[in-house]
Design an enzyme around this catalytic site. Structure first.
Site, mmCIF file in Angstrom:
data_model
loop_
_atom_site.group_PDB
_atom_site.id
_atom_site.type_symbol
_atom_site.label_atom_id
_atom_site.label_comp_id
_atom_site.label_asym_id
_atom_site.label_seq_id
_atom_site.Cartn_x
_atom_site.Cartn_y
_atom_site.Cartn_z
ATOM 1 N N ASP A 81 2.970 8.582 -1.290
ATOM 2 C CA ASP A 81 4.305 7.635 -0.834
ATOM 3 C C ASP A 81 5.442 7.878 -0.973
ATOM 4 O OD1 ASP A 81 6.138 4.275 -1.225
ATOM 5 O OD2 ASP A 81 6.072 5.442 -3.167
ATOM 6 N N ASP A 126 9.557 7.320 -1.005
ATOM 7 C CA ASP A 126 10.459 6.957 -2.453
ATOM 8 C C ASP A 126 9.579 6.554 -3.293
ATOM 9 O OD1 ASP A 126 11.301 6.185 -0.104
ATOM 10 O OD2 ASP A 126 13.253 5.306 -0.467
HETATM 11 P P1 IMP Z 1 8.050 4.332 -0.132
HETATM 12 O O1 IMP Z 1 8.576 4.585 -1.409
HETATM 13 O O2 IMP Z 1 7.984 5.319 0.735
HETATM 14 O O3 IMP Z 1 7.189 2.794 0.799
HETATM 15 O O4 IMP Z 1 9.422 3.730 0.779
HETATM 16 C C1 IMP Z 1 10.170 2.571 0.415
HETATM 17 C C2 IMP Z 1 11.247 2.358 0.734
HETATM 18 O O5 IMP Z 1 11.160 2.128 2.402
HETATM 19 C C3 IMP Z 1 11.939 0.662 0.636
HETATM 20 O O6 IMP Z 1 12.147 0.274 -0.356
HETATM 21 C C4 IMP Z 1 12.930 0.836 1.499
HETATM 22 O O7 IMP Z 1 14.312 1.515 1.163
HETATM 23 C C5 IMP Z 1 12.680 2.068 3.057
HETATM 24 N N1 IMP Z 1 12.580 1.634 3.986
HETATM 25 C C6 IMP Z 1 13.163 1.836 5.249
HETATM 26 N N2 IMP Z 1 12.677 1.259 6.631
HETATM 27 C C7 IMP Z 1 12.316 0.422 5.519
HETATM 28 C C8 IMP Z 1 11.368 -0.193 6.288
HETATM 29 O O8 IMP Z 1 11.081 -0.397 7.961
HETATM 30 N N3 IMP Z 1 10.145 -0.851 6.047
HETATM 31 C C9 IMP Z 1 10.453 -0.897 4.857
HETATM 32 N N4 IMP Z 1 10.468 0.308 3.462
HETATM 33 C C10 IMP Z 1 12.027 0.504 4.433
HETATM 34 MG MG MG Z 2 7.301 4.026 -3.553
#
Ligand code: IMP
Ligand code: MG
Length: 402
Positions: free
Chosen positions: A152, A154
């Site tokens: 993942d 973020d």
């Molecule tokens: P992950 O943790 O890498 O899955 O990223 C999640 C974060 O990406 C979310 O909390 C959003 O802040 C950001 N985000 C940006 N664009 C999108 C989208 O199209 N769908 C969901 N999350 C997004």
């Molecule tokens: Mg995440």
């Protein structure tokens, strides 16, 4: 990254059953052996002996759980899922793809966290979560079968909303995985259609791969980025200006994904958007709506923050509205709380990880590991990649509640 994701609404309890159950088993030796009344400096020898005995008891319990999991795996392999003793004891438990070396993992975590030396605080949810992570890694490393590791973005590879910068210590480790011939996928909910946006977010890693003279072209090709959960795939490309190029859908889409048509996608996002707007007005959220090709979300107005409860309520409302709609029965989707935003995406990370497996020629589930931060709830997006051991791969919780 502290307790943000540890919200125990009814829905969220599903995946933590196994951890809670193990916690209950360990509570027995804790209650029977801990010595809360002993004065530490007077009786430290006695305490050390008790700690050794307690560690032995905890480790025995972990060993027994390990055997129950092995038996559960055997039941799955011989087409008798549901008949295992573990399933009787923990009905919510799903499938395991590799053994978990719980006894060894417990000894390792005990050395770091001094779990058996504690006299007032029993083995906690977090102790067990970390032990499960270690057990998962030990199982994979010892079987040395792992071929694909997905991460993942973020809160896993970098802080929420930030970027993977040059100094990030995960970079040499990711390069090492590529060097070992492993495939690496970054499977993120962040959904952008153009490589440039991912280059901005992942610049540190992509530049490091670009500059690395020791990796072969084939090893570099082992790096991919799946964006929007399961919607946009990019491969590392040494000659592309943003170091990434888009992979045509025909090269990675799973057969079932061909049934996801544009009308259904629009309908689902319309339902989701309407429920988000309803929550914004009902809960007076200081937020604005963002509609994308394969997602819709809300994020806070500049300088504002939403409360965790507001975010959770919004996720649950959107999820139930979409689930109850006609189109919600046809298309998979993922509604989740991103920490300070809420998104509803088409598809989810179980599809994303499976598409990565397909892209690399069909890597099996037992040879895949997904590392993410959101595993505790049905409304958390990494949960779907591991399926809470329902639909997916091996999974590791990286930073929940620590
Ligand atoms: P992950 O943790 O890498 O899955 O990223 C999640 C974060 O990406 C979310 O909390 C959003 O802040 C950001 N985000 C940006 N664009 C999108 C989208 O199209 N769908 C969901 N999350 C997004
Ligand atoms: Mg995440």
């Amino acid at each position: 990254m502290t307790t943000r994701y540890r919200v125990e609404y009814a829905l969220k309890l599903v995946t933590s059953w196994l951890i809670e159950w193990i916690k209950g088993l360990l509570a027995v030796p804790f209650v029977l052996h801990s010595q809360p009344t002993v004065v530490f400096h007077e009786e430290s020898l006695k305490l050390a002996a008790v700690a050794t005995a307690t560690q032995k008891r905890y480790a025995e319990i972990m060993r027994d759980v390990e055997l129950l999991i092995n038996d559960h795996i055997d039941h799955h392999e011989s087409n008798r899922p549901g008949k295992s003793k573990l399933k009787l004891l923990v009905p919510a438990v799903g499938q395991f793809f590799t053994p978990l070396l719980l006894e060894d993992a417990f000894i390792y975590q005990d050395q770091r966290r001094q779990i058996s030396r504690r006299r007032f605080v029993a083995p906690s949810f977090n102790d067990i979560r970390l032990t499960l992570n270690t057990a998962q890694l030990m199982g994979l490393v010892r079987s040395s079968e792992i071929r694909l590791i997905t991460f993942d973005g973020d809160v896993t590879l970098y802080e929420d909303g930030c970027c993977l910068v040059e100094e990030n210590p995960v970079i040499p480790r990711l390069l090492r995985l590529l060097q070992l011939g492993k495939k690496v996928g970054i499977v993120t909910a962040a959904g952008y259609t153009k490589p440039h946006h991912y280059y901005v977010r992942l610049k540190g890693l992509l530049d490091a791969v670009w500059h690395d003279g020791t990796l072969t072209a084939e090893q570099k090709n082992g790096l991919i980025v799946m964006g929007g959960e399961s919607n946009f795939l990019f491969r590392y490309d040494q000659s592309a200006p943003n170091r990434l190029s888009s992979v045509p859908r025909s090269e990675w889409m799973l057969d079932e994904m061909y049934t996801w048509n544009d009308d259904d996608i629009t309908n689902l996002l319309d339902v989701a958007e309407a429920s988000l707007r309803e929550c914004m007005s009902n809960l007076n959220l200081p937020a604005t709506v963002l509609r994308k090709e394969r997602a819709v979300g809300i994020y806070p107005l500049k300088g504002q923050k939403m409360h965790r409860e507001q975010l959770e309520e919004t996720v649950l409302v959107a999820q139930s509205m979409v689930e109850r709609s006609e189109v919600g029965k046809k298309l998979p989707f993922c509604a989740f709380n991103g920490g300070n935003d809420v998104f509803i995406d088409i598809g989810d990370k179980s599809w994303g990880v499976r598409a990565c497996q397909r892209y690399f020629g069909g890597i099996g589930r037992s040879m895949t590991l997904h590392v993410g931060d959101q595993f505790l709830s049905a409304g958390a997006n990494d949960f779907k990649a591991d399926g809470g051991r329902i639909s997916g791969q091996n999974g590791m919780h990286n930073s929940l509640d620590s």
